[in-house]
Motif scaffolding. Structure first.
Motif, mmCIF file in Angstrom:
data_model
loop_
_atom_site.group_PDB
_atom_site.id
_atom_site.type_symbol
_atom_site.label_atom_id
_atom_site.label_comp_id
_atom_site.label_asym_id
_atom_site.label_seq_id
_atom_site.Cartn_x
_atom_site.Cartn_y
_atom_site.Cartn_z
ATOM 1 N N LEU A 59 -5.465 7.342 -8.669
ATOM 2 C CA LEU A 59 -4.638 6.136 -8.564
ATOM 3 C C LEU A 59 -4.522 5.688 -7.109
ATOM 4 C CD1 LEU A 59 -1.843 6.988 -11.143
ATOM 5 C CD2 LEU A 59 -3.552 5.193 -11.346
ATOM 6 N N SER A 60 -4.403 6.675 -6.182
ATOM 7 C CA SER A 60 -4.326 6.326 -4.760
ATOM 8 C C SER A 60 -5.587 5.607 -4.313
ATOM 9 C CB SER A 60 -4.138 7.588 -3.910
ATOM 10 O OG SER A 60 -2.972 8.262 -4.298
ATOM 11 N N ILE A 105 9.976 10.118 -3.596
ATOM 12 C CA ILE A 105 9.137 11.254 -3.983
ATOM 13 C C ILE A 105 9.946 12.547 -3.924
ATOM 14 C CG2 ILE A 105 7.134 12.627 -3.289
ATOM 15 C CD1 ILE A 105 5.907 9.927 -2.286
ATOM 16 N N TYR A 155 3.969 1.638 -1.108
ATOM 17 C CA TYR A 155 4.603 1.856 -2.410
ATOM 18 C C TYR A 155 3.568 2.179 -3.480
ATOM 19 C CZ TYR A 155 9.058 0.482 -0.484
ATOM 20 O OH TYR A 155 10.202 0.451 0.261
ATOM 21 N N GLY A 156 2.332 1.676 -3.300
ATOM 22 C CA GLY A 156 1.269 2.031 -4.232
ATOM 23 C C GLY A 156 0.967 3.521 -4.184
ATOM 24 N N LEU A 157 0.892 4.055 -2.960
ATOM 25 C CA LEU A 157 0.656 5.507 -2.812
ATOM 26 C C LEU A 157 1.833 6.285 -3.394
ATOM 27 C CD1 LEU A 157 -0.878 5.629 0.782
ATOM 28 C CD2 LEU A 157 -2.061 5.863 -1.400
ATOM 29 N N ASP A 181 10.201 1.246 4.720
ATOM 30 C CA ASP A 181 9.465 1.416 3.465
ATOM 31 C C ASP A 181 8.986 2.858 3.307
ATOM 32 O OD1 ASP A 181 9.753 -1.209 2.627
ATOM 33 O OD2 ASP A 181 8.027 -1.892 3.772
ATOM 34 N N LEU A 209 9.597 -4.827 -2.589
ATOM 35 C CA LEU A 209 8.367 -5.447 -3.087
ATOM 36 C C LEU A 209 8.595 -6.911 -3.454
ATOM 37 C CD1 LEU A 209 6.891 -2.558 -5.282
ATOM 38 C CD2 LEU A 209 5.776 -3.609 -3.325
ATOM 39 N N ALA A 222 13.133 0.100 -3.761
ATOM 40 C CA ALA A 222 11.695 -0.125 -3.616
ATOM 41 C C ALA A 222 11.307 -1.467 -4.243
ATOM 42 C CB ALA A 222 10.915 1.014 -4.269
ATOM 43 N N ALA A 281 9.968 5.435 0.367
ATOM 44 C CA ALA A 281 8.919 6.073 -0.434
ATOM 45 C C ALA A 281 9.068 7.589 -0.407
ATOM 46 C CB ALA A 281 7.543 5.655 0.085
ATOM 47 N N THR A 331 0.833 -1.212 0.000
ATOM 48 C CA THR A 331 0.000 0.000 0.000
ATOM 49 C C THR A 331 0.864 1.258 0.000
ATOM 50 O OG1 THR A 331 -1.623 -1.244 1.275
ATOM 51 C CG2 THR A 331 -1.905 1.125 1.188
ATOM 52 N N VAL A 338 -5.368 2.129 -5.285
ATOM 53 C CA VAL A 338 -4.441 1.402 -4.412
ATOM 54 C C VAL A 338 -5.102 1.087 -3.069
ATOM 55 C CG1 VAL A 338 -2.305 1.641 -3.088
ATOM 56 C CG2 VAL A 338 -2.355 2.280 -5.494
ATOM 57 N N LEU A 339 -5.865 2.062 -2.542
ATOM 58 C CA LEU A 339 -6.446 1.893 -1.207
ATOM 59 C C LEU A 339 -7.691 1.011 -1.208
ATOM 60 C CD1 LEU A 339 -5.982 5.517 0.188
ATOM 61 C CD2 LEU A 339 -4.807 3.445 0.932
#
Lengths: 107, 265
Positions: free
Chosen positions: B103-104, B15, A12-14, B7, B48, B44, B11, A10, B107-108
């Motif tokens: 997109l978020s 960014i 890494y998806g964000l 993680d 994964l 990353a 991330a 989640t 994902v959520l």
């Protein structure tokens, strides 16, 4: 549909979603061709990570992730490299072709 | 919990580097930012659990793309600063944020159960003769796709070949120290290249059963050729010639990848 658990996939998806947004913003707003190409590659990196998240969530049958999206991403990275190489050659060609508008163009 | 913090850190760093790359003042800084982005993205991918993709991202996404972008950054003039109007910037910002938010949301709110072809891949993997499931997908299940991918590489090569200036071919990559001179780069090329060639071939061979593959291995071999070329040791035989004997070597070489080289018209 229920909310995804807060795990690595989640997170890494964000991150991927934000990278796509950042890259898209850069592609439209930046003025130099080279910078747009960079932003386009940033965008691509975000899309690939989203594929990785889908792969991670599809883990099963003893694999740490669904191998099909991962294979698609590998193909995608190679094709993106080819497109970038061609785009760079075009940018250099344009820069030599017309003087002042060299890498500006477009906007 | 510790893993989640790690993680989150990766991330945020990714960014941050991406935002810095877009906002960087000059082109070369942006290219350096992009290479860093590729490397941190590799981390990353390992987090994964996608080691094949991590290898590809490190070799091709960050490494090889970074090399060709650096050459371009040295040759192309920096872009004139043309800031779009405030209204346009706000509009583009809002639309990009909307795409990221959409997109978020995907994902959520994932579909349950998560779509997966892992079971199908496992069922028929033995009949492909490959131990690496991703190698199996690339080389057997999607063999035609992978073949066409090779055609794409070839087409891109034809495009670059056709559009690139003749003078740029045969030019040495990067700043050219005098061949035969001592120093870090020739030493590096002597020590690393033999091991790198073995590793590149190994990566292709091991790809059948473990993370690896032909594109990844080939990129490592290409990197070794570039390294040897920068140190003046490749192509063999040419290194002993003086620069005056080979005008192609002299004319296109950018004096430094940091400063934009003046182009001859």
């Amino acid at each position: 549909m229920s909310l995804a658990p807060l795990d690595a996939a989640t997170l890494y998806g964000l991150m991927g979603a934000i990278l796509v947004g950042l890259g898209l913003h850069g592609v439209v707003i930046l003025s130099g061709f080279l910078r747009r190409l960079l932003a386009f590659n940033l965008l691509g990196g975000g899309v690939f990570i989203l594929f990785g998240v889908i792969a991670r969530r599809g883990a099963g049958a003893g694999f740490s992730g669904d191998p099909v999206p991962q294979a698609l991403v590998i193909t995608g990275i190679v094709v993106a490299f080819c497109a970038t190489a061609l785009a760079i050659t075009l940018i250099e060609w344009l820069a030599e072709d017309d003087g002042d508008d060299a890498s500006g163009g477009g906007s | 919990m510790i893993a989640l913090v790690l993680d989150g850190g990766i991330a945020l760093l990714t960014i941050g580097i991406a935002a810095w790359t877009i906002r960087a003042a000059d082109d070369f800084a942006a290219v350096v930012g992009f290479v860093a982005y590729g490397l941190i993205l590799t981390l990353a991918w390992t987090r994964l659990g996608a080691y094949d993709v991590a290898l590809t991202e490190a070799a091709i996404g960050g490494g090889a793309t970074g090399v060709i972008l650096m050459r371009a950054g040295a040759r192309v003039k920096p872009a004139p600063v043309a800031r779009p109007s405030k209204r346009a910037r706000i509009l583009v910002g809002a639309l990009s944020a909307a795409v990221a938010a959409g997109l978020s949301a995907i994902v959520l709110l994932p579909p349950q159960p998560a779509p997966s072809l892992a079971l199908e891949v496992r069922q028929h993997l033995a009949s492909t003769g490959l131990g690496n499931p991703i190698g199996g997908v690339l080389m057997a299940y999607r063999a035609a796709d992978t073949f066409l991918e090779t055609v794409v590489v070839l087409l891109a090569l034809f495009g670059v070949w056709s559009l690139g200036r003749d003078a740029h071919w045969g030019g040495r990559a990067g700043p050219a120290p005098r061949p035969g001179e001592g120093g870090a780069l020739p030493l590096f090329a002597r020590v690393l290249v033999p091991a790198g060639i073995v590793i590149g071939i190994y990566i292709v061979w091991v790809g059948a059963d473990a993370p690896g593959g032909k594109f990844q291995g080939a990129t490592i071999l290409a990197a070794m050729a570039i390294l040897a070329g920068m140190a003046g040791r490749y192509p063999p035989g040419r290194s002993s010639l003086s620069a005056s004997a080979l005008p192609a070597f002299r004319s296109p070489a950018p004096s430094s990848p940091i400063r934009p080289a003046s182009r001859s018209r």
